[in-house]
Design a protein around this motif. Structure first.
Motif, PDB file in Angstrom:
ATOM      1  N   LEU A   1       0.854  -1.190   0.000  1.00 39.18           N
ATOM      2  CA  LEU A   1       0.000   0.000   0.000  1.00 39.18           C
ATOM      3  C   LEU A   1       0.887   1.236   0.000  1.00 39.18           C
ATOM      4  O   LEU A   1       1.701   1.423   0.907  1.00 39.18           O
ATOM      5  CB  LEU A   1      -0.909  -0.008   1.230  1.00 39.18           C
ATOM      6  CG  LEU A   1      -1.804   1.209   1.436  1.00 39.18           C
ATOM      7  CD1 LEU A   1      -2.822   1.316   0.299  1.00 39.18           C
ATOM      8  CD2 LEU A   1      -2.507   1.132   2.785  1.00 39.18           C
ATOM      9  N   ALA A   2       0.744   2.083  -1.024  1.00 38.14           N
ATOM     10  CA  ALA A   2       1.534   3.306  -1.118  1.00 38.14           C
ATOM     11  C   ALA A   2       0.818   4.451  -0.407  1.00 38.14           C
ATOM     12  O   ALA A   2      -0.319   4.768  -0.736  1.00 38.14           O
ATOM     13  CB  ALA A   2       1.782   3.660  -2.585  1.00 38.14           C
ATOM     14  N   LEU A   3       1.494   5.046   0.579  1.00 34.49           N
ATOM     15  CA  LEU A   3       0.952   6.212   1.276  1.00 34.49           C
ATOM     16  C   LEU A   3       1.494   7.502   0.677  1.00 34.49           C
ATOM     17  O   LEU A   3       0.827   8.525   0.684  1.00 34.49           O
ATOM     18  CB  LEU A   3       1.320   6.148   2.764  1.00 34.49           C
ATOM     19  CG  LEU A   3       0.920   4.876   3.502  1.00 34.49           C
ATOM     20  CD1 LEU A   3       1.441   4.922   4.920  1.00 34.49           C
ATOM     21  CD2 LEU A   3      -0.580   4.693   3.477  1.00 34.49           C
ATOM     22  N   HIS A   4       2.717   7.445   0.175  1.00 38.36           N
ATOM     23  CA  HIS A   4       3.360   8.603  -0.437  1.00 38.36           C
ATOM     24  C   HIS A   4       4.442   8.073  -1.373  1.00 38.36           C
ATOM     25  O   HIS A   4       5.004   7.016  -1.142  1.00 38.36           O
ATOM     26  CB  HIS A   4       3.981   9.503   0.638  1.00 38.36           C
ATOM     27  CG  HIS A   4       4.443  10.827   0.126  1.00 38.36           C
ATOM     28  ND1 HIS A   4       5.724  11.053  -0.313  1.00 38.36           N
ATOM     29  CD2 HIS A   4       3.779  11.992  -0.029  1.00 38.36           C
ATOM     30  CE1 HIS A   4       5.838  12.309  -0.720  1.00 38.36           C
ATOM     31  NE2 HIS A   4       4.676  12.910  -0.554  1.00 38.36           N
ATOM     32  N   GLY A   5       4.702   8.826  -2.451  1.00 37.66           N
ATOM     33  CA  GLY A   5       5.641   8.305  -3.434  1.00 37.66           C
ATOM     34  C   GLY A   5       5.010   7.152  -4.193  1.00 37.66           C
ATOM     35  O   GLY A   5       3.789   7.040  -4.289  1.00 37.66           O
ATOM     36  N   ALA A   6       5.832   6.275  -4.745  1.00 39.64           N
ATOM     37  CA  ALA A   6       5.302   5.163  -5.538  1.00 39.64           C
ATOM     38  C   ALA A   6       6.293   4.007  -5.536  1.00 39.64           C
ATOM     39  O   ALA A   6       7.470   4.170  -5.222  1.00 39.64           O
ATOM     40  CB  ALA A   6       5.031   5.602  -6.980  1.00 39.64           C
ATOM     41  N   VAL A   7       5.801   2.847  -5.892  1.00 40.98           N
ATOM     42  CA  VAL A   7       6.643   1.659  -6.024  1.00 40.98           C
ATOM     43  C   VAL A   7       6.264   0.945  -7.320  1.00 40.98           C
ATOM     44  O   VAL A   7       5.085   0.851  -7.664  1.00 40.98           O
ATOM     45  CB  VAL A   7       6.501   0.708  -4.803  1.00 40.98           C
ATOM     46  CG1 VAL A   7       5.059   0.338  -4.566  1.00 40.98           C
ATOM     47  CG2 VAL A   7       7.352  -0.538  -4.970  1.00 40.98           C
TER      48      VAL A   7
END
Length: 275
Positions: free
Chosen positions: A54-60
């Motif tokens: 789960l991305a809260l900030h930024g990205a993967v």
């Protein structure tokens, strides 16, 4: 379910050997991670449990099976247990990993992105705050059961770039991932991989389910979301992807996601600030 603080650390992110849910006696556990001090590219690994990123900030960006997925803020990427995968995160990424015991919820048997509702996101974050002793609390058990039921209801997203292991398609994919501004036509790529244009057109659809044009637009979208989430400007991303102008890039983005890049991330900024 055992909480780990999301504070920066020089230690590597948890890998398959570091996660053992058998010690918590719980169907799930969550860990918050801040990646400011971590390597951008992780090695390929796998987990016994299913994993939601789960991305809260930024990205993967995740590589798994025959595809590449982007996980922008407030979206999740589901990886079934036992599936080898690797992750590339932006330097500003803050993520939460949710590990789910096999059979604990009716979740997809294949990798996919999932839309995450605000309520579910808050439940996952609440679970990440709990201690090991909390795992045996009846209230916590009910919370996790509802959380997993909600997760099973989430709508699948479409932020996937299918990549075939066919040598010719894989060769083109590797080249365009390395240089997404490459504007060679299908005919030029056919000459490059020594097949006819008609054969390559048929092979691309057969192996990826997309025409070459749609596949390349999807690649641009995946890269754009990652770079924009990492702090790049629209002008920078448009140039890196080979668009003639930022306007041309914005048109592509809006056609794919129904909104402009600025609005897309503005809509997610409030919830990300609260995480």
């Amino acid at each position: 379910m055992i909480s780990k603080s999301g504070q920066p650390s020089s230690e590597p992110p948890p890998c398959s050997t570091a996660i053992d849910l058998s010690l918590s006696h719980a169907p799930a556990m969550a860990i918050r991670m801040d990646f400011a001090d971590y390597e951008a590219e992780g090695i390929q690994h796998q987990h016994r449990q299913g994993q939601l990123i789960l991305a809260l900030h930024g990205a993967v960006t995740c590589r798994a099976e025959n595809g590449v997925w982007i996980v922008p803020p407030d979206c999740g990427f589901w990886i079934p247990g036992g599936v080898p995968h690797s992750n590339r995160v932006t330097s500003n990424a803050r993520l939460t990993y949710l590990f789910v015991e096999p059979g604990a919820a009716m979740l997809p048997a294949e990798c996919c992105t999932l839309s995450i509702s605000p309520m579910l996101r808050e439940m996952i974050l609440r679970v990440a705050e709990l201690s090991e002793n909390d795992a045996r609390d009846a209230h916590v058990d009910r919370l996790m059961r509802v959380m997993l039921d909600e997760l099973a209801l989430m709508r699948r997203g479409g932020l996937e770039l299918p990549i075939s292991d066919h040598p010719k398609i894989a060769s083109i994919a590797a080249a365009l991932l390395a240089d997404p501004s490459d504007r060679r036509t299908l005919g030029q790529w056919a000459e490059h991989v020594a097949v006819s244009e008609r054969s390559l057109k048929r092979l691309m659809i057969q192996e990826t389910g997309l025409s070459f044009g749609r596949w390349r637009r999807q690649l641009h979208l995946v890269i754009a979301l990652r770079e924009l989430a990492g702090g790049a400007t629209v002008q920078q991303v448009a140039g890196d992807l080979g668009y003639e102008s930022p306007t041309a890039f914005i048109v592509m983005f809006k056609k794919a996601l129904g909104t402009t890049p600025s609005r897309y991330f503005a809509d997610r900024a409030l919830s990300a600030e609260q995480a």
